[in-house]
Write a protein that holds these residues in place. Structure first.
Motif, short mmCIF file in Angstrom:
data_model
loop_
_atom_site.label_atom_id
_atom_site.label_comp_id
_atom_site.label_asym_id
_atom_site.label_seq_id
_atom_site.Cartn_x
_atom_site.Cartn_y
_atom_site.Cartn_z
N TRP B 231 52.56 29.74 43.61
CA TRP B 231 52.94 30.08 42.25
C TRP B 231 53.01 31.60 42.13
O TRP B 231 52.14 32.27 42.64
CB TRP B 231 51.89 29.54 41.27
N HIS B 234 57.53 29.09 43.03
CA HIS B 234 57.61 27.66 43.32
C HIS B 234 58.74 26.97 42.58
O HIS B 234 58.90 25.76 42.70
CB HIS B 234 56.29 27.01 42.87
N GLY B 235 59.49 27.72 41.78
CA GLY B 235 60.49 27.09 40.92
C GLY B 235 61.48 26.22 41.68
O GLY B 235 61.83 25.13 41.24
N THR B 238 59.92 22.67 42.46
CA THR B 238 59.92 21.64 41.41
C THR B 238 61.35 21.16 41.14
O THR B 238 61.56 20.00 40.80
CB THR B 238 59.29 22.17 40.12
N HIS B 239 62.29 22.07 41.31
CA HIS B 239 63.69 21.68 41.12
C HIS B 239 64.09 20.67 42.20
O HIS B 239 64.75 19.66 41.90
CB HIS B 239 64.57 22.93 41.19
N ILE B 293 46.70 26.63 38.13
CA ILE B 293 47.98 26.49 37.42
C ILE B 293 48.69 25.21 37.86
O ILE B 293 49.30 24.52 37.03
CB ILE B 293 48.84 27.75 37.61
N ILE B 296 46.95 22.51 35.88
CA ILE B 296 47.29 22.55 34.45
C ILE B 296 48.71 22.01 34.25
O ILE B 296 48.97 21.22 33.34
CB ILE B 296 47.14 23.99 33.91
N CYS B 297 49.63 22.45 35.10
CA CYS B 297 51.01 21.98 34.95
C CYS B 297 51.10 20.48 35.24
O CYS B 297 51.86 19.77 34.58
CB CYS B 297 51.93 22.76 35.88
N ALA B 298 50.33 20.01 36.22
CA ALA B 298 50.35 18.58 36.54
C ALA B 298 49.88 17.75 35.34
O ALA B 298 50.39 16.66 35.10
CB ALA B 298 49.47 18.30 37.75
N ALA B 299 48.89 18.31 34.61
CA ALA B 299 48.34 17.56 33.48
C ALA B 299 49.38 17.32 32.39
O ALA B 299 49.24 16.38 31.60
CB ALA B 299 47.14 18.31 32.90
N GLY B 300 50.39 18.16 32.34
CA GLY B 300 51.40 18.01 31.28
C GLY B 300 52.62 17.20 31.70
O GLY B 300 53.56 17.08 30.93
N GLN B 301 52.61 16.66 32.91
CA GLN B 301 53.82 16.00 33.42
C GLN B 301 53.96 14.57 32.92
O GLN B 301 52.96 13.87 32.76
CB GLN B 301 53.84 16.01 34.95
N ARG B 306 57.76 15.22 39.43
CA ARG B 306 57.28 16.57 39.05
C ARG B 306 55.74 16.61 39.12
O ARG B 306 55.17 17.62 39.50
CB ARG B 306 57.76 16.93 37.64
N PHE B 310 53.48 19.33 41.41
CA PHE B 310 52.37 20.19 40.97
C PHE B 310 51.05 19.81 41.64
O PHE B 310 50.19 20.67 41.85
CB PHE B 310 52.26 20.16 39.44
N TYR B 434 44.49 13.47 35.01
CA TYR B 434 45.93 13.20 35.04
C TYR B 434 46.34 12.15 36.08
O TYR B 434 47.27 11.39 35.84
CB TYR B 434 46.75 14.48 35.16
#
Lengths: 647, 497
Positions: B231, B234-235, B238-239, B293, B296-301, B306, B310, B434
């Protein structure tokens, strides 16, 4: 005969681990494939229970009563991750001592009593999952008690806890139950994680994580932190505040197996590690804090339990508060007190769950049904007596020893006494809630009478050899050999208990009377509190704000995730970086193209110019307009001039 | 082991291009057989390794470009043995998972075989140029695999992946060239460059004397960070997660990413021990940032793929924390974690791919938090069990591979970076939230009506079995593998200290 016995004793660790592994395997088979097996695979589950029972009973009787002070069988420790001699390695090993064998028998009895109650499990859509989960759970708990290292014991606690998830998951095709199951696993994995981190921290500092040997952990602040994490993680297995999420939500699954697998068996497994590491925890001086935290937690569990109207939830909180008192007894008194309180409470709670379920089954009001209900209610009262440590039951030993060893400070005594008094009120409130479920039941006689087995196992004489559990001063009622003394050989027996017995007995009776009085159907005090202070009740039943706080935390994390993703993934990587690269490459490309165009335009012109002059000059020479030899003459003249000017 | 899959890829290209079923079956069988035979060779090689020694084993050395001291030099030691095992287990599984690929199966299988060859070569190489050659080669198949077989935004994802990989490769090559010229006589041989020989030289840069070791380490780290992924670089990853077919994303996240971290550890520990000793806290900080991070990002998926991306990001952070701890347990844990990370991510990617193939979507909950699938466990019990084991391993439950790696990392890092371990604890709590939450949304609860899910087919069971079995085996009996890893790690750490 002697040779057979000695070879059996030598082979005991292998037999124990073999029986435990086989039980886990059979449990998994029954859980996954039980529906396709005859009788839902209950015979296979019974086989596993029987196997554990036979191995542990044979182990017990092989030595009884000659060498009870010795560890039974050979113990061994091996390095699992790393070398066994390295303190920072993860080690496994078995120590099938008296405690391990006795507790395995206890788990097998609990499993046998609950699983043989087919009528109670009949309402379950997938009864085979209960059978499988039970087998896995008791094998895990047995492993926790018979392991020689903290690591393997935590593995046993994990297996026992996982069985709790499996029994919650027996109805995971239902929305609410699946939520409960996952919530249970999340909470238990968090607490186990704490314990594992604690163990890892102690190992990192070179602290030995083996049982059955006298050693001290290194005195460092990092070891203290590790010990605190380990003790907290294990204590939270009792579902003390704040991790009580699963108790606050109603569940339709069979109460006896749910209580046994999600509370009793994981709780007793965690207690194994706490008890085995008692000298080490005491040496790092975290027990006084743990003792008071446990009492505080018991108080909060009582509050929640009192405000629950459903006997199932109330029973769950009663067991939590009893386990908290047990932890406090471990901290302030001795392991024997903690274990006896926990055993009494466990047997009592399961018996109450069975009688409650039997009564809830209902039925016509025939004479036979009313007779069955009367028996069930009598056994509910007996279960209450067992759980609250009444004279004659094993819990009384623990309660009395704990009271006599509390700090002599009046304030401490008052606080601890108040907490225990409230725990007793809550327990008896649950008993009377069960008592009032129904006045008749048409369920069979076996479910009605099966708690009798548990009550017999909860008798003080079985564990302490004393008829009253220590209520008679001077140990005059000791008529059998004390198993508890054999398990904990260092525990002093003779303590002046007369005052404690009087005080405790009085408190017990008063608590029962208050509970009866405050739970009258027509005038239920706790329902009144609920009605008059709905905000407070909501706060208590919502885990004292913990549910709201964790919900807010996870929502905040999700929002943070969205923000990070938006700026980094969506904007930076998908817009700005491609745009920036595209623009910069475009700009470079345009600049290059411009330069190229300029060059293309100007280079021929410059070339033409640079070539034009000499070409024309040469042309002039060629045409004879310029005499070329004149150039040599002029050049030669300049050269001579320069030469002479220099000299 | 290294060239057999490559040979398989060539055979794929030489097979007649008729559309007959027989050709198709032959091509699949050839692809699978070559991958499997190479994997069996690899497993036999690792199994036959001597334990308790840090010496390089099963070595092969041939001159390649003699004038530049470049040779074909490969071998096995404690640092790469587990990676070889990982590639050997997962690669045939990937080909099997694309058994029923309808569009250009031959091409896809050929590219996966090239990828297998290149990764074997990259991890076994003991010559930096050879390592770079294979590593750069491994990025090429992804461009075609994503660009041809990907989703709607495949062109962009493929372009992003190849551009990022190229920049990363260029930085890495720059680092290797610096290292090459820093020693006299010039060499790319890891054996000759090891033990801090790069350490003392400097070179003039903008009027300053820049230490070769620090600059080369920075370039190498940046080059591998772009492919690891770290990070915020990493964009592209994920794409790709969104657009690539599941097998291709597994090849990337489950194989290429662990190989990237492995190359980082090998080069950092062997070539730049002095620099690593100085910048170890920075490595741990980068790891902790990735870890937190990523979690945290995984928790919102709400999308399986995706979420996996994460999770992978977070696990890479864990590996870096272990590598930066410079303790025996931490470094061994980091290496072990690469294997468990690869297997866990591969398993997750494969079962999520199966779910997506069946349902056409990877969204497991909508914006209101309602389950997208729901109740799959009742209809697909085998899939639920497999997914449960894989998730349990990612969470580090005892008895599975993740537990061993996680425990070693925590034991090793605790006294050196207690704050990092606190982050690890936070992330594990979040992971239980998650991952178990995802499990509930997908497998538990009331079955959603109308969806016709079927359980794992025999082929799917067969190719998921090695992954699940490996997670169980390495979780229950990690000793043989740890005995292979430990001596090499101890030797390298002794140089760093």
């Amino acid at each position: 005969m002697g040779d057979i016995q000695s070879s059996f004793i030598e082979a005991l660790p292998k037999l124990m681990i073999g029986a435990q592994l086989l039980s886990v395997l059979l449990g998994a088979v029954v859980y996954l494939l039980g529906r396709k097996l005859p009788r839902n695979g209950d015979w296979l589950a019974g086989l596993g229970v029987l196997l554990l029972l036979i191995v542990s009973c044979w182990g017990l009787f092989s030595f009884w009563p000659s060498d009870v002070h010795q560890n039974i069988g050979g113990s061994f420790v091996r390095g699992w991750v790393g070398r066994g001699s390295d303190p920072s390695s993860i080690t496994v090993g078995l120590l099938p001592d008296l405690a391990a064998l006795s507790m395995t028998v206890l788990f097998a009895v609990i499993a046998a009593v609950v699983l043989s109650n087919r009528a109670l499990l009949a309402a379950e859509p997938r009864a085979h999952r209960h059978y499988g989960a039970f087998l896995i759970g008791i094998a895990g708990a047995s492993l926790a008690w018979s392991s020689a290292t903290v690591w393997l014991a935590l593995g046993g606690v994990f297996i026992a806890t996982f069985a709790g998830f499996l029994v919650h998951g027996a109805r995971w095709h239902e929305e609410g139950e699946s939520f409960l199951a996952i919530r249970f696993l999340q909470e238990r994995s968090w607490t186990l994680l704490l314990a594992l981190f604690g163990a890892a921290a102690i190992a990192n500092q070179g602290g030995t994580l083996q049982f059955g040997a006298s050693f001290e952990w290194p005195v460092t602040s990092l070891t203290d932190i590790g010990a605190i994490l380990l003790a907290t993680g294990l204590f939270l297995q009792f579902q003390g505040v704040p991790l009580q999420g699963t108790l606050n939500f109603p569940s339709a699954s069979c109460p006896p197996s749910r209580i046994a697998l999600s509370q009793v068996i994981p709780g007793l497994s965690a207690l194994a590690v706490l008890i085995r590491l008692e000298p080490q925890f005491r040496s790092v001086e975290i027990f006084p804090v743990l003792g008071w935290v446990a009492l505080g937690s018991a108080f909060l569990a009582v509050l929640a339990g009192l405000l629950h109207h459903d006997w199932r939830s109330s029973l769950g909180f009663s067991l939590v508060s009893a386990f908290c008192v047990s932890a406090s007894a471990l901290a302030f008194s001795a392991p024997s007190s903690a274990l006896t309180i926990a055993i009494g409470a466990s047997f009592g709670a399961i018996a109450l769950a069975i009688t409650g379920t039997a009564l809830a089954a209902g039925g016509g009001t025939s004479k036979a049904n009313r007779k069955k209900a009367l028996w069930a209610k009598s056994l509910a009262i007996t279960a209450g007596l067992a759980a609250s440590g009444f004279a004659g039951f094993v819990g009384s030993h623990g309660f009395l020893h704990w009271l006599t060893r509390l700090s002599p400070e009046p304030a401490h005594l008052a606080l601890a006494g108040a907490a225990v008094f409230l725990v007793l009120i809550q327990l008896w409130k649950t008993v009377f809630s069960v008592f009032r479920v129904k006045a008749s039941t048409d369920i069979g006689w076996y479910p009605i009478l099966s708690p009798l087995f548990l009550m017999i196992c909860a008798l003080a004489i079985v564990w302490t050899g004393s008829a009253t559990g220590g209520w008679v001063p001077g140990a005059q009622d000791h008529i059998l050999y004390s198993l508890i003394s054999a398990i904990f050989p260092g525990t002093p027996e003779a303590i002046e208990l007369d005052h404690a017995a009087g005080v405790f007995g009085g408190a017990l009776v008063v608590a029962a009377v208050i509970a009866y009085w405050t739970t009258q159907p027509a005038n239920d005090l706790w329902k009144g509190v609920h009605r008059s202070s709905p905000g407070f009740a909501e706060f208590v039943l919502g885990g004292f704000g913990f549910e709201r706080a964790t919900g807010a935390m996870f929502r905040a994390i999700t929002r943070a995730s969205n923000v990070i993703e938006y700026w980094v993934d969506a904007r930076a990587w998908r817009e700005w970086i491609p745009l920036g690269l595209s623009r910069s490459f475009g700009a470079i490309s345009r600049a290059g193209t411009g330069i190229d165009a300029q060059l293309s335009r100007n280079l021929p012109r410059a070339m033409r110019r640079s070539v034009d002059i000499p070409a024309k000059f040469l042309q002039l020479m060629q045409s004879g307009d310029v005499q070329w030899y004149l150039l040599f003459a002029i050049g030669g003249g300049i050269a001579m001039l320069v030469h002479f000017l220099k000299t | 082991m290294i060239f057999l899959p490559f040979l398989g890829a060539i055979i794929q290209a030489l097979l007649p291009s008729s559309k007959g079923a027989a050709t198709s079956i032959v091509s699949r069988q050839v692809a699978f057989a070559t991958s499997l035979i190479a994997s069996v060779c690899a497993i036999v090689l690792v199994a036959s390794m001597q334990t308790g020694t840090a010496e390089l084993q099963a070595t092969e050395t041939l001159p390649w470009i003699g004038s530049y001291a470049i040779s074909y030099d490969v071998g096995l030691d404690g640092l790469n043995a587990l990676l070889v095992l990982l590639i050997a287990i997962v690669s045939p599984v990937l080909i099997a998972s694309e058994w029923h690929q309808k569009v250009g199966a031959r091409g896809m299988h050929a590219l996966l075989l090239v990828h297998q060859s290149s990764l074997f070569g990259a991890v076994c190489a003991q010559d930096l140029f050879l390592m770079f050659f294979f590593w750069a080669l491994s990025s090429l198949p992804f461009y075609f695999l994503i660009g041809i077989w990907g989703g709607e935004g495949r062109e962009r994802a493929a372009f992003q992946s190849i551009v990022t990989a190229s920049i990363g490769n260029a930085l890495l090559f720059g680092s290797l060239v610096l290292v090459y010229y820093s020693v006299d006589p010039h060499t790319f041989s890891l054996k000759e460059l090891a033990a801090g020989k790069v350490g003392t030289q400097t070179f003039p840069f903008l009027g300053l004397e820049a230490p070769v070791s620090a600059v080369a380490f920075a370039l190498m780290s940046a080059g591998l960070a772009l492919r690891a992924p770290i990070w915020p670089f990493h964009g592209w990853f994920t794409h790709v997660a969104e657009e690539a077919p599941s097998s291709v994303f597994v090849a990337l996240a489950g194989l290429a990413v662990p190989v990237a971290t492995s190359l980082f550890i090998r080069m950092a520990y062997s070539l730049f021990p002095g620099t690593v000793a100085q910048v170890a806290p920075v490595i741990v900080i980068v790891g902790a940032i990735n870890l937190v991070i990523g979690a945290i990002c995984a928790a919102g998926q709400r999308d399986l793929r995706r979420l996996l991306a994460f999770v992978c990001l977070s696990e890479v952070g864990l590996v870096l924390i272990g590598a930066g701890s410079l303790s025996q347990a931490g470094a061994v844990g980091a290496i072990y974690q690469q294997l468990t990370l690869g297997l866990g991510v591969a398993g997750f990617g494969l079962f999520s791919g199966i779910i997506m193939d069946r349902s056409g979507t990877g969204v497991f909950k909508d914006e209101d938090g309602k389950a997208g699938f729901g109740g799959l466990a009742t209809r697909t019990p085998a899939m639920a069990v497999v997914a449960g084991i894989i998730i349990a391993s990612l969470l580090g439950f005892p008895g599975l591979g993740g537990f061993v790696g996680h425990s070693l990392l925590v034991i090793g890092s605790y006294s050196i970076h207690p704050w990092a371990v606190a982050f690890v604890a936070f992330v594990f709590v979040l992971a239980a939230y998650y991952l178990l939450g995802m499990y509930r949304y997908v497998f538990l609860g009331k079955a959603t009506s109308g969806s016709s899910f079927r359980d794992l087919s025999p082929v799917e069971r067969v190719y998921l079995l090695p992954v699940v079995a490996a997670l169980v085996v390495i979780g229950v009996y990690p000793k043989p593998l740890l005995d292979v890893v430990r001596p090499t790690v101890l030797t390298l750490l002794s140089v760093i200290r």
